[in-house]
Design an enzyme around this catalytic site. Structure first.
Site, mmCIF file in Angstrom:
data_model
loop_
_atom_site.group_PDB
_atom_site.id
_atom_site.type_symbol
_atom_site.label_atom_id
_atom_site.label_comp_id
_atom_site.label_asym_id
_atom_site.label_seq_id
_atom_site.Cartn_x
_atom_site.Cartn_y
_atom_site.Cartn_z
ATOM 1 N N HIS A 168 3.813 1.449 -15.858
ATOM 2 C CA HIS A 168 2.915 2.526 -15.450
ATOM 3 C C HIS A 168 3.654 3.402 -14.454
ATOM 4 O O HIS A 168 4.235 2.927 -13.500
ATOM 5 C CB HIS A 168 1.606 1.977 -14.884
ATOM 6 C CG HIS A 168 1.772 0.838 -13.936
ATOM 7 N ND1 HIS A 168 2.198 -0.420 -14.336
ATOM 8 C CD2 HIS A 168 1.587 0.758 -12.608
ATOM 9 C CE1 HIS A 168 2.259 -1.219 -13.292
ATOM 10 N NE2 HIS A 168 1.901 -0.532 -12.224
ATOM 11 N N ARG A 222 6.578 7.429 -8.543
ATOM 12 C CA ARG A 222 7.470 6.343 -8.936
ATOM 13 C C ARG A 222 8.766 6.457 -8.142
ATOM 14 O O ARG A 222 9.227 7.566 -7.848
ATOM 15 C CB ARG A 222 7.753 6.459 -10.431
ATOM 16 C CG ARG A 222 8.422 5.242 -11.072
ATOM 17 C CD ARG A 222 7.658 3.989 -10.860
ATOM 18 N NE ARG A 222 7.637 3.115 -12.022
ATOM 19 C CZ ARG A 222 7.492 1.801 -11.940
ATOM 20 N NH1 ARG A 222 7.393 1.200 -10.764
ATOM 21 N NH2 ARG A 222 7.401 1.064 -13.032
ATOM 22 N N TYR A 270 12.948 -11.449 -11.906
ATOM 23 C CA TYR A 270 11.682 -10.797 -11.599
ATOM 24 C C TYR A 270 10.562 -11.379 -12.461
ATOM 25 O O TYR A 270 9.508 -11.792 -11.964
ATOM 26 C CB TYR A 270 11.803 -9.285 -11.839
ATOM 27 C CG TYR A 270 10.491 -8.538 -11.750
ATOM 28 C CD1 TYR A 270 9.925 -8.233 -10.523
ATOM 29 C CD2 TYR A 270 9.814 -8.127 -12.906
ATOM 30 C CE1 TYR A 270 8.705 -7.555 -10.437
ATOM 31 C CE2 TYR A 270 8.622 -7.444 -12.829
ATOM 32 C CZ TYR A 270 8.073 -7.162 -11.594
ATOM 33 O OH TYR A 270 6.868 -6.494 -11.517
ATOM 34 N N SER A 330 10.105 -5.060 -6.820
ATOM 35 C CA SER A 330 9.602 -4.640 -8.136
ATOM 36 C C SER A 330 10.659 -4.104 -9.096
ATOM 37 O O SER A 330 10.319 -3.695 -10.209
ATOM 38 C CB SER A 330 8.513 -3.569 -7.939
ATOM 39 O OG SER A 330 9.044 -2.444 -7.256
ATOM 40 N N THR A 371 2.854 -8.889 -14.577
ATOM 41 C CA THR A 371 3.688 -7.891 -15.238
ATOM 42 C C THR A 371 3.983 -8.231 -16.692
ATOM 43 O O THR A 371 4.062 -9.412 -17.065
ATOM 44 C CB THR A 371 5.039 -7.762 -14.486
ATOM 45 O OG1 THR A 371 5.960 -6.985 -15.260
ATOM 46 C CG2 THR A 371 5.670 -9.137 -14.267
ATOM 47 N N ILE A 411 0.816 -1.224 0.000
ATOM 48 C CA ILE A 411 0.000 0.000 0.000
ATOM 49 C C ILE A 411 0.844 1.266 0.000
ATOM 50 O O ILE A 411 0.395 2.323 -0.451
ATOM 51 C CB ILE A 411 -0.972 0.013 1.201
ATOM 52 C CG1 ILE A 411 -2.054 1.092 1.016
ATOM 53 C CG2 ILE A 411 -0.231 0.184 2.527
ATOM 54 C CD1 ILE A 411 -3.185 1.023 2.024
ATOM 55 N N ASP A 453 1.568 2.108 -6.813
ATOM 56 C CA ASP A 453 0.250 1.576 -7.152
ATOM 57 C C ASP A 453 -0.646 1.480 -5.935
ATOM 58 O O ASP A 453 -1.841 1.792 -5.994
ATOM 59 C CB ASP A 453 0.386 0.195 -7.795
ATOM 60 C CG ASP A 453 1.097 0.230 -9.127
ATOM 61 O OD1 ASP A 453 1.602 1.304 -9.516
ATOM 62 O OD2 ASP A 453 1.156 -0.812 -9.796
ATOM 63 N N ARG A 510 8.131 -2.038 8.399
ATOM 64 C CA ARG A 510 8.885 -1.089 9.236
ATOM 65 C C ARG A 510 10.046 -0.553 8.418
ATOM 66 O O ARG A 510 10.801 -1.295 7.798
ATOM 67 C CB ARG A 510 9.404 -1.812 10.486
ATOM 68 C CG ARG A 510 10.387 -0.993 11.324
ATOM 69 C CD ARG A 510 9.701 0.168 12.037
ATOM 70 N NE ARG A 510 10.662 0.921 12.839
ATOM 71 C CZ ARG A 510 11.391 1.948 12.388
ATOM 72 N NH1 ARG A 510 11.286 2.331 11.118
ATOM 73 N NH2 ARG A 510 12.221 2.578 13.180
ATOM 74 N N LEU A 539 -0.211 -6.289 -4.187
ATOM 75 C CA LEU A 539 0.675 -5.436 -4.975
ATOM 76 C C LEU A 539 2.107 -5.443 -4.446
ATOM 77 O O LEU A 539 3.003 -4.876 -5.078
ATOM 78 C CB LEU A 539 0.150 -3.987 -4.979
ATOM 79 C CG LEU A 539 -1.329 -3.784 -5.341
ATOM 80 C CD1 LEU A 539 -1.649 -2.292 -5.395
ATOM 81 C CD2 LEU A 539 -1.683 -4.459 -6.655
ATOM 82 N N LYS A 576 7.436 -13.858 -11.177
ATOM 83 C CA LYS A 576 6.067 -13.411 -11.418
ATOM 84 C C LYS A 576 5.299 -14.421 -12.276
ATOM 85 O O LYS A 576 4.109 -14.666 -12.061
ATOM 86 C CB LYS A 576 6.079 -12.038 -12.094
ATOM 87 C CG LYS A 576 6.315 -10.877 -11.155
ATOM 88 C CD LYS A 576 5.109 -10.633 -10.259
ATOM 89 C CE LYS A 576 5.178 -9.337 -9.506
ATOM 90 N NZ LYS A 576 3.961 -9.092 -8.703
ATOM 91 N N GLU A 599 6.741 -7.972 -17.946
ATOM 92 C CA GLU A 599 8.073 -8.595 -17.986
ATOM 93 C C GLU A 599 7.975 -10.109 -18.172
ATOM 94 O O GLU A 599 8.964 -10.751 -18.521
ATOM 95 C CB GLU A 599 8.854 -8.274 -16.708
ATOM 96 C CG GLU A 599 9.313 -6.831 -16.605
ATOM 97 C CD GLU A 599 10.448 -6.494 -17.560
ATOM 98 O OE1 GLU A 599 11.257 -7.389 -17.869
ATOM 99 O OE2 GLU A 599 10.533 -5.325 -17.994
#
Length: 344
Positions: free
Chosen positions: A183, A188, A152, A88, A129, A13, A17, A38, A84, A156, A131
């Site tokens: 996106h 970002r 990655y 990344s 993704t 969060i 995104d 944390r 999410l 995914k 990718e």
């Protein structure tokens, strides 16, 4: 009888995104729970517009910690789950492959299996993704072959095949994936090529930096606005049956074109000279502002991504509202404003 508000749980969060999705869901009268890690940095820096909303509930945890996942699911009792959270950064995945697999595959598995046990009726969105397409030539859609070239993309893809497609078929779970193409936004991370470019050029424009370095200038990407993408995530969980969709603008640009567009927004003109690793971009006065550095090249590069989102347009009634030029202008304006504020 008054209808109770929908409840959503978002992992990741505090990311780009996740923050846009949380804002969107709260604007649609949801109660939103988010799992945050944390960190010594301000975890709410992307959530300032909703940080004090009584509908936002933040819980400490991460996808490596099963008890934390269990606790979050029991407290949130979500109608919808949006996974999410991820390692990344594609480039970093080559340097930290085990971490990438641990979060992007094993972490997703922990979350989804616990969700099936604690809130089996919850609808689940899992972030996939572009990718995963890797070397497959464009345009890429839901039927295109997957050929990932990075840890990655590989992690995914395994999560997508096993946890999304596999659990949906085996357990009749309402789970779906958005296969999102690049996106971006002013939120970002600063190490991603688009944000690195707009932030560096803002510093150069204000005389705070001389130049910056990039990798492959010819890599082509389908760049959209993250705020548009999160609407698609929500739409997928409102359908009668779970289905996966490519989410993209259908238009691609090179890294070089992004640099030129960002510079233009600042009243700068970039002129290129040299070839390969010796290529540089100069401003109107002949000063070097962009260099090419081999350390920013990936061991294996995805050359060309351009998504075909016709299924999403037809079935979800979704479309991108933000053009490439508008996206670049949005990012440049935000970075220029922020840098100016930091100067005073």
């Amino acid at each position: 009888m008054k209808k109770t508000r929908k409840r959503a749980l978002i992992t990741g969060i505090t990311g780009q995104d996740g923050s846009y999705l949380a804002e969107y869901l709260i604007s649609r009268n949801y109660d939103v729970w988010g799992i945050i890690r944390r960190t010594s940095l301000d975890p709410l820096m992307r959530l300032k517009t909703i940080a004090h909303s009584p509908r936002l509930h933040l819980l400490y945890g991460n996808l490596r910690d099963s008890p934390a996942i269990t606790r979050a699911l029991k407290e949130a009792q979500p109608d919808e789950i949006y996974n999410l959270a991820a390692q990344s950064d594609v480039g970093i995945s080559f340097k930290c492959p085990e971490e990438t697999w641990e979060v992007n595959y094993a972490g997703a598995k922990r979350l989804i299996r616990e969700a099936m046990r604690i809130c089996p009726k919850a609808r689940i969105y899992h972030a996939s993704t572009s990718e995963m397409f890797g070397k497959t030539p464009p345009p890429q859609n839901e039927l295109s072959a997957f050929a990932p070239v990075s840890p990655y993309g590989e992690a995914k893809l395994k999560a997508y095949r096993e946890l999304v497609c596999g659990y949906r078929a085996k357990h009749k779970l309402f789970i779906c994936s958005g296969i999102l193409f690049n996106h971006e936004s002013s939120r970002r991370g600063e190490h991603f090529v688009t944000r690195k470019t707009t932030l560096s050029l803002a510093h150069i424009k204000l005389g705070l930096q001389k130049s910056f370095a990039l990798g492959n200038l010819e890599a082509k990407r389908d760049w959209g606005f993250a705020g548009d993408s999160v609407r698609a995530m929500h739409l997928m969980l409102q359908q009668k049956t779970p289905k996966d969709y490519v989410i993209a603008t259908g238009e691609s640009h090179t890294v070089r074109e992004f640099v030129e567009a960002a510079a233009k927004e600042l009243g700068m003109t970039i002129r290129w000279s040299g070839k390969g690793l010796r290529e540089v971009g100069k401003d109107a006065k002949g000063r070097i502002v962009v260099r090419v550095d081999k350390k920013f090249f990936r061991p294996s590069e995805v050359r060309d991504l351009r998504g075909d989102a016709s299924s999403a347009r037809k079935e979800l009634r979704w479309k991108s509202h933000t053009s490439f030029k508008q996206l670049v202008r949005m990012m440049v304006s935000a970075d220029l404003k922020n840098v100016r504020q930091q100067m005073h």
